[in-house]
Design an enzyme around this catalytic site. Structure first.
Site, short mmCIF file in Angstrom:
data_model
loop_
_atom_site.label_atom_id
_atom_site.label_comp_id
_atom_site.label_asym_id
_atom_site.label_seq_id
_atom_site.Cartn_x
_atom_site.Cartn_y
_atom_site.Cartn_z
N GLN A 17 12.07 -7.19 22.15
CA GLN A 17 12.37 -7.87 23.42
C GLN A 17 13.71 -7.42 24.00
OE1 GLN A 17 11.36 -11.94 21.68
NE2 GLN A 17 10.73 -12.20 23.80
N HIS A 35 4.77 -16.24 16.20
CA HIS A 35 5.01 -15.72 17.56
C HIS A 35 5.92 -14.49 17.51
CE1 HIS A 35 6.02 -16.52 22.00
NE2 HIS A 35 6.85 -15.55 21.64
N GLU A 36 7.04 -14.61 16.78
CA GLU A 36 7.99 -13.49 16.73
C GLU A 36 7.41 -12.32 15.94
OE1 GLU A 36 10.27 -13.72 18.79
OE2 GLU A 36 10.11 -15.89 19.08
N GLY A 60 13.61 -18.31 19.51
CA GLY A 60 13.27 -17.12 18.73
C GLY A 60 13.38 -15.90 19.62
N CYS A 83 7.59 -17.82 26.04
CA CYS A 83 8.13 -16.54 25.56
C CYS A 83 9.23 -16.11 26.51
CB CYS A 83 7.02 -15.50 25.53
SG CYS A 83 7.57 -13.89 24.93
N LEU A 84 10.36 -15.67 25.97
CA LEU A 84 11.48 -15.25 26.81
C LEU A 84 11.17 -13.99 27.61
CD1 LEU A 84 14.46 -15.93 24.37
CD2 LEU A 84 13.68 -17.35 26.28
N HIS A 117 5.36 -10.13 18.04
CA HIS A 117 6.12 -9.18 18.87
C HIS A 117 6.31 -7.85 18.14
CE1 HIS A 117 7.32 -11.22 22.54
NE2 HIS A 117 7.71 -12.29 21.88
ZN ZN Z 1 7.93 -14.13 22.71
#
Ligand code: ZN
Length: 152
Positions: free
Chosen positions: A50, A135-136, A45, A93-94, A139
């Site tokens: 991000q 989660h997304e 995701g 998380c990226l 963000h």
């Molecule tokens: Zn994340």
């Protein structure tokens, strides 16, 4: 085009994102870049902030690592209902390197969103997809997994 992924504590990760006013060619190109960036990372995701775009858009693909790809682009998503029951998954998380946290999320979520054709969609997601969407979606509101109490 693969875009650089912002890393915590970049302040752009803490902003409330704006609604997408229309599905323009720029939005379609951004969504394409985000999927490419997510697959390259590799992740399941990725949210627009991000990659430094403060708009309400994220992409997920919760199955590609196990086989068939099922990318979904969410524009202006809203979680309109959630399960009373919770599930706990290890989430990474990226934008946060080398951390995985056990986080409790609703076991399903009902989501409305706009797709890249401008069509309004409505669907229920459960299991890991539900956690990924939560989660997304966080963000888009400047919230990170670091903000949660680790599930017992
Ligand atoms: Zn994340």
């Amino acid at each position: 085009m693969i875009r650089p992924i912002l890393q915590h504590p970049d302040p752009l990760l803490r902003r409330i994102c704006d609604r997408v006013p229309e599905i323009s060619d720029e939005i379609k190109a951004l969504a394409s870049d985000m999927l490419e960036t997510m697959y390259d990372a590799p992740g399941r995701g990725l949210a627009a902030p991000q990659v430094g775009e403060l708009i309400r858009l994220f992409v997920i693909d919760t199955t590609w690592k196990e086989g068939a790809a099922t990318p979904i682009v969410f524009v202006n998503p809203q979680i309109i209902a959630t399960a009373p029951e919770q599930q706990t998954n290890a989430e990474a998380c990226l934008s946060i390197s080398d951390q995985s946290l056990d986080i409790a999320r609703p076991s399903w979520v009902d989501v409305v969103w706009t797709d890249l054709n401008g069509t309004e969609k409505h669907d229920r997601f459960d299991g890991f997809a539900a956690a990924c969407i939560c989660h997304e979606n966080d963000h888009l509101n400047g919230k990170l997994i670091l903000d949660y109490e680790v599930a017992a």
